[in-house]
Each structure stands twice: as structure tokens, then as C-alpha cells.
Design a protein around this motif. Sequence first.
Motif, PDB file in Angstrom:
ATOM      1  N   UNK A   1      -2.860   2.316 -11.193  1.00  0.00           N
ATOM      2  CA  UNK A   1      -4.018   1.562 -10.697  1.00  0.00           C
ATOM      3  C   UNK A   1      -3.717   0.957  -9.328  1.00  0.00           C
ATOM      4  N   UNK A   2      -2.562   0.326  -9.196  1.00  0.00           N
ATOM      5  CA  UNK A   2      -2.188  -0.298  -7.929  1.00  0.00           C
ATOM      6  C   UNK A   2      -1.881   0.741  -6.854  1.00  0.00           C
ATOM      7  N   UNK A   3      -1.341   1.878  -7.293  1.00  0.00           N
ATOM      8  CA  UNK A   3      -1.008   2.926  -6.331  1.00  0.00           C
ATOM      9  C   UNK A   3      -2.279   3.571  -5.770  1.00  0.00           C
ATOM     10  N   UNK A   4      -3.221   3.909  -6.644  1.00  0.00           N
ATOM     11  CA  UNK A   4      -4.474   4.540  -6.197  1.00  0.00           C
ATOM     12  C   UNK A   4      -5.337   3.572  -5.391  1.00  0.00           C
ATOM     13  N   UNK A   5      -5.250   2.277  -5.728  1.00  0.00           N
ATOM     14  CA  UNK A   5      -6.024   1.270  -4.984  1.00  0.00           C
ATOM     15  C   UNK A   5      -5.411   1.002  -3.614  1.00  0.00           C
ATOM     16  N   UNK A   6      -4.160   1.439  -3.420  1.00  0.00           N
ATOM     17  CA  UNK A   6      -3.488   1.247  -2.131  1.00  0.00           C
ATOM     18  C   UNK A   6      -2.881  -0.133  -1.960  1.00  0.00           C
ATOM     19  N   UNK A   7      -2.814  -0.906  -3.042  1.00  0.00           N
ATOM     20  CA  UNK A   7      -2.263  -2.259  -2.963  1.00  0.00           C
ATOM     21  C   UNK A   7      -0.734  -2.254  -2.927  1.00  0.00           C
ATOM     22  N   UNK A   8      -0.114  -1.354  -3.692  1.00  0.00           N
ATOM     23  CA  UNK A   8       1.350  -1.355  -3.797  1.00  0.00           C
ATOM     24  C   UNK A   8       1.853  -0.010  -4.318  1.00  0.00           C
ATOM     25  N   UNK A   9       3.180   0.177  -4.232  1.00  0.00           N
ATOM     26  CA  UNK A   9       3.918   1.323  -4.771  1.00  0.00           C
ATOM     27  C   UNK A   9       3.683   2.630  -4.016  1.00  0.00           C
TER      28      UNK A   9
END
Length: 384
Positions: A256-264
Motif C-alpha cells: 500500500x505504501x509502495x504503490x502510494x509512493x509514500x515509502x519503500x
Amino acid sequence: MRIKATIIVSLKAMLSQWKQVLLMFAVFPLIIAAIMGNFQKHTFKPDISRDKINISIIDKDNSKTSNNFKELFQTKELKQIFNVTNKSQYEIVIPKDYEKNIISLKQSTIKVNEKKRVSRINELVIKNVIEQYGKSLTESRIISNKINSMNVLDKEKLFSDVINNINKNAAVNPIKDNMIKGERILTSYENQAATMMSLMVFVIIMNCVAGYDLDKKNGSNKRLLSTPMTKCDFFNLDVLIFLIASLIYGIIYILAFRFAGFAFKGVSILNIISILICQSVLIASTAGIIIAFFGKKAANIIVVILMYMHIIFGGGFIPLKDMDNRIFLAISKFSPGNIISETYRNCILFNSFNSISKYLIIMIAISLILYLVSILKVKIRWEV
């Protein structure tokens, strides 16, 4: 077959609740991270220009090797970044027998003491220099030992040629360039991703305990125990289900965070997988010891207290980098979810297995202790 069937049933139950799972481990964390990350943007902005880092060096060894380390900070490149002075914010301590331990290839750590809380980045930069110097020393020592064991005439010339070769190649990536790793700073969203994961760990533990309690109430546990299965087997099955569930929840969170571009983004998949596995083992063993010793109500109270402690002292809602209260900072080091959030922070910052290996070992060690205590309790007495 009964074990396999139980795992399949648990996975189907999880799949049937996919909307709730996505809401809890993807949508909700992203909303919180977006709000808090936006509010804290200014806190996590890297400085455009940076003053020199004031350091003092205490040499308890006073050897050739320790003196060489001190001279390192007098080179043209490092003098642009460091200022060696008695009025310093950071104290570098070279331990006694440092050279002796290096020669015998024993571990010897140069410590960094922070006199006054200034910047986590400065501390990372100093530690990076120490790490690079230590690597160079170890490489030189290993080569020296190998050459000494060889049957060649001019060992000194061979050693000199090899070391010159190393230095020539190292010139492409000098210590100053390697310190770019230390200059890497988390964005406010990356910090939220690391901190929120530790909160999700508490939520997963509560889910595992609640699932066990539900099975206990509807009689599923008793039906399983009516089969040729001991209490230890049954406990191990529960722990295995907890592990699988926590692994799935963790993967959903990361994606979720990776696809949203927030982290990872750009972070090694292998490092993330390593963290998720060790984290899941820790969650499973923690949930295991809870169901072995406590009922649902007591378990929930314990987990909620630990979760609130982490919310206050974990650095997600109150950024630690802006804190100068020593008592608060001291307590924050023992925040229950600190090991999880620090592992992710280091993974994002350095993107190397070495930066997270210490935390992974700690997770596995804690998990093993919790599991052994739990299984002992189950063998003595356990109400299912």
C-alpha cells in the motif's frame, strides 16, 4: 490433514473479510500517514547548507592505528565537514587495546557519545566515517595475514603493491563520497510508514488473540483437541496461523505504501522480506505467550497500554528529532515498538542488510525466548 485443513479454513476466513483487511492495513494507515506526514513536512526537510560537525576525540589506546584514525579528520576532504575541538557536540572514544584487537581481527568499537542533541544525521555521518575506516583496516589486516602465510620472497613489496591497488580503487569512492549515505534523510511520509508499522503490529497481535478467543467460544478448539492432537501441537498450530496472518497483513501494508509512493520505493525487496519474516515470527510468538498466560480482556488491556506507550514515545506523532527533553528521549529508547520502527527506518535510509541485521537478530532472539516460555506454560497447564 487436520492441520492443513485448519490453515486453509483460516485463510478462507481472512479472504472473506478482504474489505476489512484492506481498510485496516492499507487505507487507514495511508490516510493517517498522509495527514501526519503533511503536517510534519517542515520537520523532515534536509538542511540546504550545513555547519561543520564539532567533534572531540578521546584516545584511550594511543597507538599507531588510533593516531592514524585521528589524522583522518585532518585531511582536506574531512576538514570541510568536521571541526575537531574541545567544545564539541559529539565525543568519539577510541577504546583501549583498539590496535591490538584490530591486529587479532577481534571486534573493537569506536563509540560516539552525543553531548547535546543536535541532529541524528550528524551522528549517522560520524558513524559512517568510523565504519569506512574500520572496513579499510580489516581488509588490510586480512591481506597482511594471508601474505605472511604465503611462501614468497619479497612479502613487503607484495603487501605494498596490494595495498596501493586497494587505495587506488578506493580513490574512486573516498570516505567523503561514502558519507552520502549518512546525508540521506527520511521524508515525513517515510517516517510515518516506519512508525505506523509498529502500531499495526499491535493491531495484528490483537486480531490474533481475538481470533483465538472466537475459536474458543464457538467450540472449534475443543473439536480440534478431540482429534489425536496434544495441547502443544494445538498451540504450535495457533502460532503458525498467527505467523501466516501477520505475514499477509505486513505485505498488504508495505505494498500500500509502495504503490502510494509514500515509502519503500527503491528499497531492496530481499531486505523487506527479511524484516517481514522476522517481524511475523515476533508477532506470532508475542500473541502465543499472550494466549498461553492471559484471557482476552487482560490481553487487550496489555496490548493497548503498550500501543499507547508507543504512540507517545515512538516518534510518529511527536518527532523525536525536535525533542531536547532527556527524560522523554531516554524513555523513547524503550518504546515497545521501537525495534520495528527502527528496523524500517534503517532499511529505508541505508538500503543494506547490514543496517538491519542487528535488529533482525534481536527480533528472532526475543521470539525464541517468548516461544520457549509459552510452550513451557502450555506443557504445565493451559486452559483451551
